[in-house]
Design a protein around this motif. Structure first.
Motif, PDB file in Angstrom:
ATOM      1  N   LEU A 213       0.838  -1.197   0.000  1.00 17.90           N
ATOM      2  CA  LEU A 213       0.000   0.000   0.000  1.00 17.90           C
ATOM      3  C   LEU A 213       0.871   1.245   0.000  1.00 17.90           C
ATOM      4  O   LEU A 213       1.766   1.381   0.832  1.00 17.90           O
ATOM      5  CB  LEU A 213      -0.933   0.000   1.218  1.00 17.90           C
ATOM      6  CG  LEU A 213      -1.874   1.195   1.393  1.00 17.90           C
ATOM      7  CD1 LEU A 213      -3.183   0.745   2.038  1.00 17.90           C
ATOM      8  CD2 LEU A 213      -1.249   2.306   2.234  1.00 17.90           C
ATOM      9  N   GLN A 214       0.577   2.142  -0.929  1.00 22.42           N
ATOM     10  CA  GLN A 214       1.234   3.443  -0.972  1.00 22.42           C
ATOM     11  C   GLN A 214       0.194   4.525  -0.733  1.00 22.42           C
ATOM     12  O   GLN A 214      -0.755   4.676  -1.512  1.00 22.42           O
ATOM     13  CB  GLN A 214       1.900   3.668  -2.326  1.00 22.42           C
ATOM     14  CG  GLN A 214       2.548   5.047  -2.486  1.00 22.42           C
ATOM     15  CD  GLN A 214       3.685   5.285  -1.502  1.00 22.42           C
ATOM     16  OE1 GLN A 214       4.694   4.589  -1.551  1.00 22.42           O
ATOM     17  NE2 GLN A 214       3.521   6.250  -0.612  1.00 22.42           N
ATOM     18  N   ALA A 215       0.351   5.259   0.385  1.00 22.73           N
ATOM     19  CA  ALA A 215      -0.589   6.338   0.678  1.00 22.73           C
ATOM     20  C   ALA A 215      -0.535   7.394  -0.421  1.00 22.73           C
ATOM     21  O   ALA A 215       0.508   7.624  -1.047  1.00 22.73           O
ATOM     22  CB  ALA A 215      -0.281   6.957   2.034  1.00 22.73           C
ATOM     23  N   GLY A 216      -1.675   8.076  -0.639  1.00 18.84           N
ATOM     24  CA  GLY A 216      -1.835   8.948  -1.784  1.00 18.84           C
ATOM     25  C   GLY A 216      -0.851  10.085  -1.881  1.00 18.84           C
ATOM     26  O   GLY A 216      -0.448  10.464  -2.974  1.00 18.84           O
ATOM     27  N   THR A 217      -0.444  10.653  -0.752  1.00 15.88           N
ATOM     28  CA  THR A 217       0.471  11.786  -0.801  1.00 15.88           C
ATOM     29  C   THR A 217       1.875  11.372  -1.194  1.00 15.88           C
ATOM     30  O   THR A 217       2.654  12.197  -1.671  1.00 15.88           O
ATOM     31  CB  THR A 217       0.534  12.492   0.561  1.00 15.88           C
ATOM     32  OG1 THR A 217       1.015  11.569   1.551  1.00 15.88           O
ATOM     33  CG2 THR A 217      -0.842  13.012   0.958  1.00 15.88           C
ATOM     34  N   GLY A 218       2.219  10.118  -0.963  1.00 19.02           N
ATOM     35  CA  GLY A 218       3.551   9.633  -1.295  1.00 19.02           C
ATOM     36  C   GLY A 218       4.630  10.096  -0.346  1.00 19.02           C
ATOM     37  O   GLY A 218       5.810   9.835  -0.577  1.00 19.02           O
ATOM     38  N   VAL A 219       4.255  10.821   0.727  1.00 13.43           N
ATOM     39  CA  VAL A 219       5.248  11.313   1.680  1.00 13.43           C
ATOM     40  C   VAL A 219       5.913  10.146   2.402  1.00 13.43           C
ATOM     41  O   VAL A 219       7.138  10.075   2.513  1.00 13.43           O
ATOM     42  CB  VAL A 219       4.604  12.283   2.684  1.00 13.43           C
ATOM     43  CG1 VAL A 219       5.609  12.682   3.759  1.00 13.43           C
ATOM     44  CG2 VAL A 219       4.075  13.508   1.960  1.00 13.43           C
TER      45      VAL A 219
END
Length: 325
Positions: A213-219
């Motif tokens: 899973l990669q959170a949307g902000t990519g931070v």
């Protein structure tokens, strides 16, 4: 009806009002003037302009799904009381009810973009072009984009389950929600979009193998979610939260609750029952355990009334509120 129009059109006239009123104004405009490509593009720009706009639109869509299939006279009475606070809002909701809001509830999430969709109380199973199996829970819309480089599902709203198949072309299998993008690693998993206190959330639960899973902000970097794990993300942070049910039990047509807060259980049942099903805040934290049939929410309500210190108050047969006994 013409006398109502100046109070909700154009949409720019509602910009000084709260986002829910803006969302209602958009809905009335599209229902009465048609969902043209230009209108849908303008709506999407408004939704993208502020997280509060998207949250308001999703709130309206969620309420809309509960009225799917209701007769206009029932939806008009229940809609008017469910969201209305100001006179303008009440009148706009009546316009929506009168022109077929209840029968087109799924449209509110711009389901013209969806390849697969379900309404209130509906579930669906579909075999995808690569042989993978897709299941949709109630009130769900999914867009499918398979090409030479990837296999992509976009969950517009609701909940899905996927059992992936190996791909001869070795294309990655991805699920996108806006809050996160998930890469299947030979797996079976469920994904749900739901409204949180400060915006939309995505819940991922893995039943077999693993999902990245990669959170949307990519931070933050990607998170590897293993079989048996469940995580939630708001697009910036990803965390584990207590699980009070089997995330995949709906595939068998049930809610399997384990000390589930009553408010959460009621919200789950509401996805499968036409009309409004609400729970007062002072009983929302009551823990409930048991197995409840999704195809018979009325029976589930009777069980709750027999086993919990609560009563049901019926304003109409489509609008039920659970209160402390």
């Amino acid at each position: 009806m013409a006398r109502l129009l100046p109070r909700v059109f154009p949409v720019t006239a509602a910009l000084q009002d709260d986002p829910v009123e803006q969302a209602i104004a958009w809905a009335v405009r599209l229902q009465m003037h048609g969902a043209t490509p230009d209108a849908l593009l303008s709506l999407q720009r408004w939704r993208d302009a502020d997280p509060g706009h998207e949250q308001a639109w999703q709130r309206l869509a969620a309420i809309g799904h509960q009225f799917s299939g209701l007769p206009p006279e029932a939806s008009r009475a229940t809609l008017d009381a469910s969201l209305a606070r100001r006179r303008q809002r009440r009148q706009a909701l009546k316009v929506l009810a009168g022109i077929g809001f209840a029968g087109t509830a799924a449209w509110f999430a711009i389901d013209t973009q969806a390849d697969y969709r379900t309404g209130t109380g509906q579930r669906l199973a579909a075999r995808l072009p690569d042989g993978s199996l897709l299941h949709l829970n109630a009130g769900t819309a999914v867009r499918l984009r398979f090409d030479g480089k990837q296999r992509l599902l976009t969950l517009l709203h609701g909940e899905l389950a996927v059992t992936t198949q190996a791909d001869p072309q070795r294309r990655p299998f991805l699920v996108d929600t806006g809050e996160a993008r998930m890469l299947a690693l030979g797996t079976r998993f469920t994904v749900r979009r739901l409204a949180g206190a400060d915006g939309m959330l995505t819940r991922l639960a893995v039943q077999e193998h693993a999902v990245q899973l990669q959170a949307g902000t990519g931070v933050a970097g990607p998170v590897l979610v293993q079989a048996g794990d469940s995580v939630v993300t708001d697009g910036a942070r990803t965390w584990r939260e207590p699980v009070h049910d089997d995330p995949a039990a709906w595939l068998d047509g049930v809610i399997a609750a384990r000390d589930m807060p009553l408010g959460q259980l009621v919200a789950e049942l509401a996805r499968h029952r036409h009309g409004l099903l609400l729970c007062d805040a002072d009983i929302a934290s009551l823990p409930v355990s048991g197995v409840f049939q999704l195809d018979d929410p009325e029976r589930a309500l009777r069980v709750l009334l027999q086993t919990q210190p609560i009563v049901a108050v019926y304003r109409t047969r489509f609008w039920v509120t659970l209160k402390k006994a």
